[in-house]
Design a protein around this motif. Structure first.
Motif, PDB file in Angstrom:
ATOM      1  N   LEU A 271       0.785  -1.179   0.043  1.00  0.00           N
ATOM      2  CA  LEU A 271       0.064  -0.064  -0.194  1.00  0.00           C
ATOM      3  C   LEU A 271       0.834   1.483   0.029  1.00  0.00           C
ATOM      4  N   VAL A 272       1.851   1.089   0.829  1.00  0.00           N
ATOM      5  CA  VAL A 272       2.780   2.421   0.838  1.00  0.00           C
ATOM      6  C   VAL A 272       3.434   2.576  -0.372  1.00  0.00           C
ATOM      7  N   ALA A 273       3.852   1.469  -0.974  1.00  0.00           N
ATOM      8  CA  ALA A 273       4.736   1.564  -2.383  1.00  0.00           C
ATOM      9  C   ALA A 273       3.635   1.931  -3.502  1.00  0.00           C
ATOM     10  N   ARG A 274       2.391   1.875  -3.093  1.00  0.00           N
ATOM     11  CA  ARG A 274       1.458   2.508  -4.246  1.00  0.00           C
ATOM     12  C   ARG A 274       1.264   4.112  -4.329  1.00  0.00           C
ATOM     13  N   ARG A 275       1.356   4.328  -2.787  1.00  0.00           N
ATOM     14  CA  ARG A 275       1.334   5.708  -2.531  1.00  0.00           C
ATOM     15  C   ARG A 275       2.631   6.584  -2.862  1.00  0.00           C
ATOM     16  N   MET A 279       3.446   2.539  -7.513  1.00  0.00           N
ATOM     17  CA  MET A 279       3.265   1.073  -7.941  1.00  0.00           C
ATOM     18  C   MET A 279       1.959   0.891  -8.733  1.00  0.00           C
ATOM     19  N   GLN A 280       2.008   0.346  -9.903  1.00  0.00           N
ATOM     20  CA  GLN A 280       0.892  -0.074 -10.676  1.00  0.00           C
ATOM     21  C   GLN A 280       0.040  -1.128 -10.108  1.00  0.00           C
ATOM     22  N   VAL A 281      -1.053  -0.772  -9.170  1.00  0.00           N
ATOM     23  CA  VAL A 281      -1.829  -1.858  -8.868  1.00  0.00           C
ATOM     24  C   VAL A 281      -3.265  -1.312  -8.640  1.00  0.00           C
ATOM     25  N   SER A 282      -4.265  -2.054  -9.112  1.00  0.00           N
ATOM     26  CA  SER A 282      -5.657  -1.340  -9.267  1.00  0.00           C
ATOM     27  C   SER A 282      -6.257  -1.406  -7.827  1.00  0.00           C
ATOM     28  N   ASP A 283      -7.326  -0.730  -7.831  1.00  0.00           N
ATOM     29  CA  ASP A 283      -8.106  -0.561  -6.549  1.00  0.00           C
ATOM     30  C   ASP A 283      -8.861  -2.123  -6.134  1.00  0.00           C
ATOM     31  N   ARG A 284      -9.174  -2.676  -7.236  1.00  0.00           N
ATOM     32  CA  ARG A 284      -9.798  -4.254  -7.196  1.00  0.00           C
ATOM     33  C   ARG A 284      -8.729  -5.115  -6.608  1.00  0.00           C
ATOM     34  N   THR A 314      -9.508  -1.584   6.705  1.00  0.00           N
ATOM     35  CA  THR A 314      -8.493  -2.096   7.378  1.00  0.00           C
ATOM     36  C   THR A 314      -7.266  -1.261   7.392  1.00  0.00           C
ATOM     37  N   SER A 315      -7.109  -0.296   6.873  1.00  0.00           N
ATOM     38  CA  SER A 315      -6.266   0.812   7.321  1.00  0.00           C
ATOM     39  C   SER A 315      -6.820   1.664   8.119  1.00  0.00           C
TER      40      SER A 315
END
Length: 451
Positions: A271-275, A279-284, A314-315
């Motif tokens: 999650l941190v890497a996405r922010r 990082m390319q990872v979808s909401d789903r 969760t966060s």
């Protein structure tokens, strides 16, 4: 979140105690900076509002006094060789393959083979894949260690580490962690935990009797053995000054509340890497990731009240959990665990033949730790301050990693390479590092042998 009927049943089974545990302080602000740096200001504000409610405070207080009844009872019965053999058969072949199973084993298997209704098996499998592929070298070396270190905020996890790593003669916690054989023991346990993460995320993650299922069951029983031993050895630990587990102040060792955050810490790194690294990872995919962590938590005996179906919920919970810890409660134990995590020197195991890479990775780890935890937390727990060169290099690495991730948005080939590097990290690099450590330190036993 969990369905209300199951949650009500759990509440009835574990009525809220009258006394608030000493480990909880709902007015502490030490971890606010950590939460904001990890999840963002919006999550910080929502979590602060959540933890101020009597409902959340009563729930968390109760969950710190809740263990894992099915697993704990079975672990006690496993002193009987037949029960232990039946358990090993049941988790690999099912209860039908066991002749006359005991009630404790039936209860354990009934729980383990079910999935809460609000979790989706397809999303769990997707989340397991996201966990293996997106927790790649860019994520691990940027935020893996500091996010894993979030577990150190929990006294129960610290207690388990010290109880299972006691000295032969009385000494202080810090002297114990610095002794010559402490390093290999901690590193081996750390790498065993990473091996478990890899095992439970393989294809078939939520299929009964699969390799992933068996790995989940084994670790659950290990936690019960530790929890049961802590309860009967509250005041006999070999430390000076005396150290033990005070149930009246701390609740259950390795409680349901603590169990709910172990896997979440590693998923948080993604999650941190996405922010921070684009990082390319979808909401789903992110929600699937946290469905996967909720499934693993369920498999470790965590009640449905502490399971969530998406990343946002969760966060909020995890942040409120971190912000509810009393920083003064058993501080020496937390101090020592933070020191131990920061001095694991995993880079020595990952890059055993390159002193230059070891130095670089050690510096980057300290810099990433500082970015997540901030000055206030570092000064309170006296964790290491990174050198200027490490901070500067870390900023450059972040810029490079962010650039690579942004390009991968338009390059399926590059995204596949990044995903493959994640699989290689879990399937090759970590296992080889663990193997080399155990070959070098042959006296360190395998922590999973008891289950």
């Amino acid at each position: 979140m969990a369905n209300s009927s199951s949650a009500t049943q759990q509440k009835d089974a574990n009525p809220a105690p009258e006394k608030k545990l000493a480990r909880l302080n709902f007015n502490s602000h030490l971890n606010d900076e950590l939460v904001e740096r990890t999840f963002g200001k919006e999550v910080l504000q929502e979590a602060r509002a959540r933890l101020q409610t009597s409902e959340f405070q009563d729930m968390l207080n109760r969950m710190f006094q809740t263990g894992d009844i099915q697993s704990d009872q079975l672990a006690k019965r496993m002193r009987d060789p037949k029960v232990k053999s039946d358990y090993q058969t049941a988790i690999s072949k099912g209860l039908d393959a066991v002749e006359d199973p005991c009630e404790e084993l039936q209860s354990f298997m009934d729980h383990a083979t079910s999935v809460p209704a609000f979790l989706d098996r397809e999303l769990i499998e997707l989340g397991a894949n996201v966990f293996l592929t997106r927790f790649n070298p860019l994520t691990f070396f940027a935020y893996g260690t500091p996010c894993a270190g979030l577990q150190a905020a929990s006294v129960g996890i610290a207690a388990a580490a010290w109880f299972t790593n006691q000295p032969k003669e009385p000494m202080t916690l810090m002297d114990n962690i610095k002794r010559e054989d402490a390093y290999p023991r901690l590193v081996v346990r750390f790498m065993e935990t990473f091996r478990w993460f890899s095992e439970v995320a393989q294809p078939g993650a939520c299929q009964p009797y699969s390799e992933a299922f068996q790995a989940n069951c084994r670790v659950r029983i290990i936690h019960s053995h530790i929890r049961n031993n802590l309860k009967v050895n509250e005041a006999t630990w070999k430390f000076n000054p005396p150290l033990g587990w005070n149930t009246d102040e701390l609740g259950s060792p390795l409680s349901a509340a603590e169990g709910s955050i172990v896997v979440t810490t590693l998923a948080t790194a993604i999650l941190v890497a996405r922010r921070k690294l684009s990082m390319q990872v979808s909401d789903r995919e992110i929600d699937a990731l946290f469905q996967f962590t909720s499934y693993l938590n369920y498999m470790q005996g965590v009640p449905e009240e502490l399971l969530f179906s998406n990343a946002h919920d969760t966060s909020i919970y995890f942040s409120a959990y971190l912000m509810s810890m009393d920083p003064e409660c058993y501080k020496s134990s937390i101090d020592a665990l933070y020191y131990g995590i920061q001095h694991l020197h995993l880079e020595d195991a990952v890059f055993p033949d390159s002193k230059i890479m070891q130095t670089i990775m050690s510096g980057l780890t300290q810099a990433s730790w500082q970015e997540i935890y901030g000055d206030r937390h570092r000064k309170f727990y006296k964790t290491q301050k990174p050198a200027l060169w490490a901070t500067t290099l870390f900023r450059s690495v972040k810029i490079g990693a962010k650039g690579v991730n942004m390009v991968s948005k338009y390059s399926p080939f590059l995204q596949r390479k990044l995903n493959d590097s994640g699989l290689a990290l879990w399937n090759d690099l970590f296992p080889n590092a663990e193997k080399k450590i155990k070959q070098h330190y042959s006296s360190v036993t395998n922590g999973t042998e008891i289950a």
